[in-house]
Design a protein around this motif. Structure first.
Motif, short mmCIF file in Angstrom:
data_model
loop_
_atom_site.label_atom_id
_atom_site.label_comp_id
_atom_site.label_asym_id
_atom_site.label_seq_id
_atom_site.Cartn_x
_atom_site.Cartn_y
_atom_site.Cartn_z
N ALA A 72 0.82 -1.21 0.00
CA ALA A 72 0.00 0.00 0.00
C ALA A 72 0.85 1.27 0.00
O ALA A 72 0.31 2.37 -0.03
N ASP A 73 2.17 1.12 -0.01
CA ASP A 73 3.05 2.29 0.00
C ASP A 73 2.92 3.11 -1.29
O ASP A 73 2.53 2.57 -2.34
N ASP A 74 3.30 4.38 -1.23
CA ASP A 74 3.16 5.28 -2.38
C ASP A 74 4.41 5.25 -3.28
O ASP A 74 5.39 4.58 -2.98
N GLU A 75 4.33 6.02 -4.39
CA GLU A 75 5.43 6.06 -5.36
C GLU A 75 6.75 6.46 -4.71
O GLU A 75 7.79 5.87 -5.00
N LYS A 76 6.71 7.48 -3.85
CA LYS A 76 7.93 7.98 -3.22
C LYS A 76 8.60 6.89 -2.37
O LYS A 76 9.81 6.68 -2.45
N ALA A 77 7.80 6.19 -1.56
CA ALA A 77 8.36 5.12 -0.71
C ALA A 77 8.91 3.98 -1.56
O ALA A 77 9.99 3.46 -1.29
N HIS A 78 8.17 3.60 -2.62
CA HIS A 78 8.64 2.53 -3.51
C HIS A 78 9.95 2.92 -4.20
O HIS A 78 10.88 2.12 -4.28
N THR A 79 10.01 4.16 -4.70
CA THR A 79 11.21 4.62 -5.41
C THR A 79 12.42 4.61 -4.49
O THR A 79 13.50 4.13 -4.85
N LYS A 80 12.25 5.08 -3.26
CA LYS A 80 13.34 5.09 -2.28
C LYS A 80 13.80 3.66 -1.98
O LYS A 80 14.99 3.38 -1.92
N PHE A 81 12.84 2.75 -1.80
CA PHE A 81 13.12 1.34 -1.49
C PHE A 81 13.89 0.69 -2.65
O PHE A 81 14.90 0.02 -2.43
N ILE A 82 13.44 0.93 -3.86
CA ILE A 82 14.08 0.36 -5.05
C ILE A 82 15.52 0.87 -5.18
O ILE A 82 16.45 0.09 -5.41
N LYS A 83 15.68 2.18 -5.03
CA LYS A 83 17.03 2.77 -5.18
C LYS A 83 17.98 2.31 -4.08
O LYS A 83 19.13 1.97 -4.36
#
Length: 155
Positions: A72-83
């Motif tokens: 349920a996390d948002d784009e910002k959280a996903h992007t940070k996690f991926i990077k």
């Protein structure tokens, strides 16, 4: 919760970390889909699981499979996690919990004496016809990715 094994997988169209719409239909007739649901970006078990999938990504790709994570996390959280962890696969945003509910993984959970609704860690292996051929629910992270990869190898 009744099993989804042997049934047509619930369809979905969700945004990923860069705002692209990813649908199950994108892979129809082409690829296996390893759809894994996890509670929260950058938490201990979720990070371990994501990194295990990352470390086995080439093996899954060689077996004609795509890995998709859902929380349920948002784009910002996903992007940070991926990077931060170099994840080579998309993370999908299920902020309405609609897809999590369709797969039966949006559940009442208990932690530290409190009850709340959240994602129960689960993985679904979907074949190119859109059929769920294997599901894992209430996953313990250790050894799970290897088990999913072994299952795919036997197909």
């Amino acid at each position: 919760m009744q099993t989804l094994e042997g049934m047509i997988a619930p369809k979905f169209s969700l945004k990923n970390e860069v705002g692209e719409i990813i649908s199950l239909d994108n892979f129809a007739g082409k690829k296996y889909v390893v759809l894994y649901f996890y509670p929260k970006d950058s938490t201990t078990s979720c990070t371990t699981e994501a990194c295990d999938f990352r470390d086995s990504h080439e093996a899954f790709t060689a077996l004609n499979a795509v890995i998709l994570g859902v929380s349920a996390d948002d784009e910002k959280a996903h992007t940070k996690f991926i990077k931060k962890y170099g994840l080579p696969f998309s993370l999908l945003i299920d902020d309405t919990h609609e897809v999590s509910e369709a797969y039966g993984v949006w559940r009442l959970k208990k932690m530290f004496g409190k009850e709340f609704m959240g994602i129960e860690r689960s993985t679904f292996l979907i074949d190119p016809t859109g059929t769920v051929i294997k599901e894992w629910r209430k996953i313990k992270v250790g050894g799970h990715v290897e088990e999913a990869l072994d299952t795919l190898k036997k197909l």
